[in-house]
Design an enzyme around this catalytic site. Structure first.
Site, PDB file in Angstrom:
ATOM      1  N   CYS A  50       0.821  -1.181   0.105  1.00 40.14           N
ATOM      2  CA  CYS A  50      -0.144   0.084  -0.159  1.00 40.14           C
ATOM      3  C   CYS A  50       0.939   1.361  -0.032  1.00 40.14           C
ATOM      4  O   CYS A  50       0.187   2.434   0.228  1.00 40.14           O
ATOM      5  CB  CYS A  50      -0.945   0.087   1.063  1.00 40.14           C
ATOM      6  SG  CYS A  50       0.066  -0.103   2.939  1.00 40.14           S
ATOM      7  N   GLU A  80      -2.231   1.185  -4.573  1.00 40.09           N
ATOM      8  CA  GLU A  80      -1.575  -0.203  -4.131  1.00 40.09           C
ATOM      9  C   GLU A  80      -1.131  -0.765  -5.194  1.00 40.09           C
ATOM     10  O   GLU A  80      -1.530  -0.700  -6.498  1.00 40.09           O
ATOM     11  CB  GLU A  80      -3.131  -1.146  -3.641  1.00 40.09           C
ATOM     12  CG  GLU A  80      -2.826  -1.856  -2.979  1.00 40.09           C
ATOM     13  CD  GLU A  80      -3.270  -1.820  -1.228  1.00 40.09           C
ATOM     14  OE1 GLU A  80      -3.151  -3.148  -0.660  1.00 40.09           O
ATOM     15  OE2 GLU A  80      -3.692  -0.911  -0.974  1.00 40.09           O
TER      16      GLU A  80
END
Length: 366
Positions: free
Chosen positions: A324, A358
């Protein structure tokens, strides 16, 4: 961008900017072109949190501008699921003239699912009691009579009142198979359900034909572990948060999966166990040496992998890494690329219209 308007006309441009930024970051590692997975342009967030502002007899949802800290009224929130948008005005209507439920209410959290279940948590700057519970029960019953599968939770200092239970059960179709995922209120869940499915399907494709067993660190509620179980002989997964471990155990049973073992320990502790630095009672009955893990899966927090775990990860022929934070991924790849090469790269637009992205990489030992 305002909370009540998404610049959907700019979606392609913002996604292209992310692709270019990720590609530039991956140049030092000779990564292939990224496989790009688009988000729905609206109604993609399955959870949302709002402060509640009281103004005379009225009240409404607000958020704060991150730069100016200005208060912004929010009557609709197209980034959130359609179910959350349906519930927001219904909650305001129900609370406005109910002094018991609105008194010193300062926040409402919504957690919804694709399976049309929703938890609504009300947070208070006062004690909540049996009178509050009676009123919220009446509201729950009236909403259920209208067809809404809703749970309510009340929170105050050192108090949590849960009318029924504090979870929802999400159902996602992953590569043609329905998967059940229990999601507990106030625990981590993937915010963008559509992108979560795409991440799971990408991970499945990346590990298709894999040999041996899978080791997973930071498994959460078993989101990836359970989907990937079909590609491996066995899966050994670690997670430190107790509610997530309990959800993962439920999800294993609910999905009739018999080849996944969850251990409640941190990635750092597991690294110590693997290296023989420490022994753990939690590993009693689990013979680590019986596992033949040729693939390791990591989905670490924003800080990335710590140095000791990074060394441990390098021992595996195949590394599947979901990140992330591409910055810490890049920092970790500086080490991993000395022993592995990047075979696949993916960008998942989990957070449209923001700077965040992401991404995933599949690495193979050189």
């Amino acid at each position: 961008m305002t909370p009540e308007h998404l610049p959907v006309e700019d979606y392609d441009d913002q996604l292209a900017e992310k692709v270019n930024r990720l590609s530039a970051m991956m140049v030092p590692f000779n990564a292939p072109d990224a496989e790009v997975f688009r988000s729905p342009v609206s109604h993609y967030r399955m959870r949302a949190e709002f402060r509640i502002w009281h103004q005379g007899d009225d009240l409404y949802h607000i958020i704060f501008d991150q730069q100016t800290r200005q208060r912004i009224r929010v009557d609709s929130f197209p980034a959130a699921s359609e179910l959350i948008n349906t519930m927001m005005p219904l909650m305001i209507e129900a609370l406005r003239d109910n002094p018991v439920l609105r008194h010193k209410l300062f926040q409402i959290d919504y957690l919804s699912t694709c399976s049309r279940e929703i938890i609504i948590s009300l947070l208070y700057h006062r004690k909540i009691d049996d009178v509050w519970q009676t009123e919220i029960s009446l509201l729950r019953d009236s909403l259920r009579a209208r067809g809404f599968n809703v749970q309510f939770i009340g929170r105050a200092t050192k108090t949590k009142i849960c009318l029924d239970h504090d979870y929802v059960d999400e159902v996602l179709t992953v590569d043609g198979r329905e998967m059940i995922y229990r999601q507990v209120e106030n625990s981590f869940t993937q915010p963008n359900a559509a992108i979560n499915v795409k991440m799971l399907e990408w991970a499945l494709a990346a590990t298709r034909g894999a040999k041996g067993d899978l080791l997973e660190l930071y498994c959460g509620n078993g989101n990836f572990s359970l989907a990937l179980a079909r590609n491996f002989r066995r899966v050994l997964a670690t997670e430190i948060a107790k509610p997530s471990v309990e959800s993962a155990q439920y999800n294993i049973a609910a999905n009739n999966i018999d080849n996944v073992q969850i251990i409640r320990m941190s990635a750092e502790e597991f690294t110590q166990a693997m290296q023989g630095v420490r022994s753990f009672n939690r590993l009693q009955g689990i013979e680590l040496k019986d596992y033949d893990c040729e693939t390791i899966f990591v989905d670490p927090p924003r800080s990335g992998l710590d140095s000791e775990t990074l060394k441990m990860v390098q021992a595996y022929p195949a590394i599947l890494y979901i990140s992330c934070n591409p910055q810490t991924l890049s920092e970790n790849l500086e080490t991993l690329s000395t022993t592995h090469h990047v075979e696949r790269l993916a960008l998942f637009d989990q957070f449209p219209y923001t700077h965040h992205m992401e991404c995933g990489v599949l690495l193979r030992r050189k």
